[in-house]
Design a protein around this motif. Structure first.
Motif, PDB file in Angstrom:
ATOM      1  N   CYS A  92       0.528  -1.129  -0.215  1.00  0.00           N
ATOM      2  CA  CYS A  92       0.190  -0.080   0.173  1.00  0.00           C
ATOM      3  C   CYS A  92       0.885   1.234  -0.208  1.00  0.00           C
TER       4      CYS A  92
ATOM      5  N   LYS B  37      -4.645  -0.781   9.937  1.00  0.00           N
ATOM      6  CA  LYS B  37      -3.495  -0.353  11.049  1.00  0.00           C
ATOM      7  C   LYS B  37      -4.913  -1.293  12.962  1.00  0.00           C
TER       8      LYS B  37
ATOM      9  N   CYS C  31       0.003   3.921   3.350  1.00  0.00           N
ATOM     10  CA  CYS C  31       0.309   2.981   4.590  1.00  0.00           C
ATOM     11  C   CYS C  31       1.570   2.211   4.868  1.00  0.00           C
TER      12      CYS C  31
ATOM     13  N   CYS D 195      -6.819   1.174   5.403  1.00  0.00           N
ATOM     14  CA  CYS D 195      -5.396   1.613   5.622  1.00  0.00           C
ATOM     15  C   CYS D 195      -5.820   1.378   7.783  1.00  0.00           C
TER      16      CYS D 195
END
Length: 261
Positions: free
Chosen positions: A167, A184, A170, A180
């Protein structure tokens, strides 16, 4: 002979005649070359001319030993090596340095030169720990659009070397069908590793650049650090250096980092 064109470069004719003129002043007139000495501008020692290093284009000359030490210090700081002569900004050519440097330092120099060619805001590093290849955002996008659909809209990128998907937003392995934030928050990837890295950094005494967040270790030298992003700071407290001067009162160095056993 390498030929370069553009601002700050001498012409082929000028380069050729300047080189010939320089050599005519330093080359011996007989077969015994060992009797001809030249003074190194750094250590001020009289050195055999055959052991002197001449910087391309500016022709400043120094002994091999001094150039090697100077280049190594610059490379360890993530800086593309330049001519050691005060005020000279000529870059050292990697081809000229191969006879001076170890394979490890040649690899570091190659990476420094590559990084310098990509503006900091455009740099991307492959998150694959076995790869970490440097790319520009444009380079990664062009490569990814040939490999997958909707790369521009989705943020998905493929490494130009290992082809692993990641990605671009991120900087983690690609998380399909997940934002994202959700990725996370799921603690799948980053949280445990970040905690482990923070713990290791504290144990080893590493410092984190406040500008780009890269982790930095002082191997040798003073506490004035220059990150590869260009940010300058104090290794002891992290305060910024401005115009080559500290904004803190920390000691400038520690002998254990200056004097090698």
């Amino acid at each position: 002979m390498k030929i370069r064109f553009g601002y700050g470069r001498v012409s082929v004719v000028t380069y050729t005649f300047a080189r010939a003129a320089l050599l005519s002043k330093t080359s011996p007139m007989n077969s015994d070359s060992t009797i001809l000495k030249e003074t190194c501008a750094i250590c001020l020692e009289n050195v055999d001319v055959l052991k002197m290093f001449s910087v391309d284009y500016c022709f400043h000359r120094f002994c091999f030993s001094c150039v090697k030490k100077n280049v190594e210090v610059q490379l360890r700081q993530g800086i593309v090596p330049k001519c050691p002569f005060e005020g000279c900004r000529s870059d050292l050519e990697i081809d000229s340095c191969t006879k001076l440097l170890t394979p490890e330092l040649i690899e570091i120099m190659t990476q420094c030169i590559k990084e310098a060619r990509v503006p900091f805001t455009e740099r991307i590093y492959c998150p694959n720990s076995r790869c970490s290849t440097l790319m520009s955002k444009c380079e990664a996008l062009e490569f990814s659009e040939m490999k997958c659909k909707n790369a521009r809209e989705s943020g998905a990128r493929k490494c130009i070397k290992c082809c692993e998907s990641f990605c671009v937003n991120c900087k983690v392995p690609w998380h399909e069908n997940m934002s994202c934030y959700d990725y996370k928050s799921s603690h799948i990837y980053s949280c445990s590793k970040d905690a482990a890295l923070d713990s290791l950094a504290k144990k080893e005494g590493w410092r984190q650049c406040k500008k780009c967040s890269h982790m930095i270790e002082l191997a040798v030298g003073c506490f004035h650090m220059t990150c590869r992003c260009g940010y300058e700071f104090c290794y002891t407290c992290g305060m910024e250096w401005r115009e080559k001067k500290p904004t803190c009162t920390c000691p400038r160095w520690d002998e254990c980092y200056i004097i090698r056993n």
